[in-house]
Design an enzyme around this catalytic site. Sequence first.
Site, short mmCIF file in Angstrom:
data_model
loop_
_atom_site.label_atom_id
_atom_site.label_comp_id
_atom_site.label_asym_id
_atom_site.label_seq_id
_atom_site.Cartn_x
_atom_site.Cartn_y
_atom_site.Cartn_z
N ASP A 98 -3.91 2.52 -5.15
CA ASP A 98 -2.26 2.32 -4.71
C ASP A 98 -1.95 0.71 -3.92
O ASP A 98 -0.77 1.19 -3.08
CB ASP A 98 -2.12 3.50 -3.67
CG ASP A 98 -2.65 3.48 -3.06
OD1 ASP A 98 -3.90 2.86 -2.17
OD2 ASP A 98 -2.38 4.22 -1.25
N GLU A 99 -2.89 -0.01 -3.93
CA GLU A 99 -2.35 -1.32 -3.30
C GLU A 99 -2.42 -2.67 -4.40
O GLU A 99 -2.71 -2.83 -5.48
CB GLU A 99 -3.73 -1.99 -2.89
CG GLU A 99 -4.09 -0.43 -1.08
CD GLU A 99 -5.52 -1.10 -0.97
OE1 GLU A 99 -5.52 -2.05 -0.91
OE2 GLU A 99 -6.00 0.20 -0.23
N ARG A 104 0.31 15.34 8.32
CA ARG A 104 -0.34 13.93 9.18
C ARG A 104 0.02 14.83 10.40
O ARG A 104 -0.62 15.09 11.17
CB ARG A 104 -0.13 13.01 8.70
CG ARG A 104 -1.33 12.82 7.81
CD ARG A 104 -0.90 10.80 7.18
NE ARG A 104 -1.52 10.89 5.86
CZ ARG A 104 -1.80 9.78 5.49
NH1 ARG A 104 -1.88 8.69 6.40
NH2 ARG A 104 -2.23 10.18 4.25
N ASP A 159 0.34 -1.41 0.18
CA ASP A 159 0.26 -0.09 0.19
C ASP A 159 0.62 1.56 0.21
O ASP A 159 1.88 1.60 1.07
CB ASP A 159 -1.03 0.23 1.36
CG ASP A 159 -1.79 0.30 1.32
OD1 ASP A 159 -1.91 1.88 1.00
OD2 ASP A 159 -2.33 1.48 2.02
P1 TTP Z 1 -5.28 5.07 0.77
O1 TTP Z 1 -4.30 4.30 0.53
O2 TTP Z 1 -6.53 5.15 1.66
O3 TTP Z 1 -4.44 6.84 1.02
P2 TTP Z 1 -2.88 6.51 0.82
O4 TTP Z 1 -2.57 6.71 0.00
O5 TTP Z 1 -2.77 8.75 0.85
O6 TTP Z 1 -2.28 6.93 2.35
P3 TTP Z 1 -2.05 6.16 3.84
O7 TTP Z 1 -0.32 6.21 3.14
O8 TTP Z 1 -2.77 6.34 4.86
O9 TTP Z 1 -2.17 4.36 2.71
O10 TTP Z 1 -5.56 6.35 -0.84
C1 TTP Z 1 -5.20 5.63 -1.58
C2 TTP Z 1 -5.31 7.70 -2.29
O11 TTP Z 1 -6.06 7.51 -2.57
C3 TTP Z 1 -5.18 8.19 -1.84
O12 TTP Z 1 -4.07 9.27 -1.76
C4 TTP Z 1 -6.43 9.00 -2.21
C5 TTP Z 1 -7.34 8.30 -3.11
N1 TTP Z 1 -8.81 8.33 -1.59
C6 TTP Z 1 -9.71 8.29 -2.63
O13 TTP Z 1 -10.30 8.89 -4.26
N2 TTP Z 1 -10.81 8.59 -1.60
C7 TTP Z 1 -10.91 8.13 -0.52
O14 TTP Z 1 -11.76 8.24 0.17
C8 TTP Z 1 -9.96 7.53 0.15
C9 TTP Z 1 -9.62 6.93 1.65
C10 TTP Z 1 -8.59 8.18 -1.01
MG MG Z 2 -1.76 3.73 0.55
#
Ligand code: TTP
Ligand code: MG
Length: 653
Positions: free
Chosen positions: A154-155, A99, A62
């Site tokens: 992103d996963e 953050r 992730d």
């Molecule tokens: P996430 O992996 O949930 O968040 P992130 O990568 O930004 O942060 P983390 O370090 O906690 O993993 O989501 C990936 C991307 O998806 C995020 O950068 C923005 C987008 N996103 C949305 O568009 N809508 C949403 O509801 C969420 C949770 C994320």
């Molecule tokens: Mg992420």
Amino acid sequence: MAEECREGVSRHDELYESQSPQCQYCPGDSDDELTWISGQVDTGPQSSNGTKGPCRVIVHFDMDCFYAQVEMIRNPALRTVPLGVQQKYIIVTCNYVARELGVRKMMLVTDAMEKCPQLVLVSGEDLSPYREISYRVTGLLEMFFPLVERLGLDENFVDITELVESRLKQQMKLSDISINGHIYNQQPLDVTVQNHCRLAMGSHIAAEIRAAIHSQLGLTGCAGIASNKLLAKLVSGTFKPNQQTTLLPESTVPLLASLRGLHTLPGIGYRTACRLETLGLQSVEDLQRFPLANLEKELGATVARRVHSLSLGIDPSSVTPRGPPQSLSNEDSFRKVSTEAEVRQKVEELIIILLDRMYKDGRTPRTFRLTIRRFPRPVNKWFSRESRQCPVPGFLGQKICSGVDDAVGPLVKLAMKLFHRMVDTSLPFRLTLLSVCFTNLQSSCTKGSIQAFFVHESPGKQKDTPSQGVLLGSTGSSRRSAGGTPQLEPLDSSSECERATSAPPFGVDPSVFQELPADIQRELLSSIPGQSGSVTPSAPEPGVVTALRIPSFERLLQPSSVELHPGREWDADSCGEIGSPACDVPPNVDPQVFTELPLDLQKELLSEWKHETSPLKTQPPARRGRTLVSRGSKSATTSGSQTNNLLKYFKPS
Ligand code: TTP
Ligand code: MG
């Protein structure tokens, strides 16, 4: 997560589109919440929770603050400042500097600015850069592992079992094994336990992959290493950012107990969580204890067993590469759109961006869909969206594919036609969402030529895949560098090369090729650089899977009831929704197949049909089905003088 979704801030990436066109987090907008976990059951090492037999080793990656990282790569000056990525009035994500200052994902912009007045905002409305980097990450992983599954932008899940096994065979002393990164619950590693060793080896491979992603793409991320997808995903975010955590089987119970509610269990979405709540189940532990028989009565046997297993940390689903997205869409939500002119303008804006993505994708869309959401939402919020779709006419598909701007006009016209099928504009209306979508995407190689009807593309291979030879490793094989450290190697694609066909150009099924008339064979060959006229053996490109795009032929078997309007030009008004074709099509040709043909072939077919004194035209309606002329069979439509007549490929059954 469900309650986090606010209007206009849905994650609209391809993966979710391919499963369900709606936002993953919108309650009611996702009706396929068990999808990611309901794929094929893995047939490899069977211990899904590490209790019996050798376990699989699955890594979940992730990326950290993904959109923000992409923005920081685009503009390195943003690295040191608190950064928020804004969509509408929400901060969809923020970097870790922000953050630390109290900003959180999915915060209102106003709240975030209050917390952190120095917050720098960038717009995250255009998802293209995120999508591009996302596919690079997956592409990088795919270079070294055959089993990579995307989840969102992103996963990724990677099944590294084979590589773990091969590395363990090379490991001289198992007692030397350690874990790279954190161990969940600080459980001590026991090197006498086989699965501990497997997961420990997995943690080193995961660290190598993370290092590779960082060195190649400049991205950091977290990883979870566990015996199945569910547990790997659950454990990966334990330490953030840029860290990794391994779950040893004995810590499964505390990991599940740490979850805040049922909806936090991946695979249990908003709808199922609501249904479980009506049974009085709030926590994962409640679900674990609930009698399966009672659960089956409420959810049906299949879903009940699956969610019950999930609550116990059991997930036999395999890491399943999904290939390229099955649809591409672009949507926007707003407070109010209530005039036809506004709809047209919004639709046009959406289409322009979608066309750009479609062009970059390279495939040809066969179906176009328009979706709306009305205000107020219907009482049954599960069905808050309405859609209409229609085939994309062949000539328009070609325009889209070749990136010419004049596809916008006809598509807007098509969209407005679909719009009028849903909304009576003589009455007041208010829309809060519009979405345009291309589905039924078909690969084309030499666009607009016969060659385009043969596919030679590896599903899942993305065009953004980084160049070979950069780094990394293979599944099941690893070599040691001079220093003795095992190194990942790119996958060997030579086995694909062995699939070389004999005479036809690569990508074309030899048996089909042989059935084609000589002139069409020549055209196919001449449309390929370096192959003209002569029939020479050719091998597929490494990693290329050869497949005939059957629909053009297969669908000929289906009956059609086509109204005949010879000679009329295509326009949006003459093309109905799927199932109600109204364009000019020879009676023995499936209308959908017809729209897929290149314009020149369509014209040729039409003119042949018009000039035929035809047994075709006099067929009784019940006999208007058609079949592909098979090798050696005699076409009812061919006569000695028509041996090269295209219509002979479409014969009445
Ligand atoms: P996430 O992996 O949930 O968040 P992130 O990568 O930004 O942060 P983390 O370090 O906690 O993993 O989501 C990936 C991307 O998806 C995020 O950068 C923005 C987008 N996103 C949305 O568009 N809508 C949403 O509801 C969420 C949770 C994320
Ligand atoms: Mg992420």
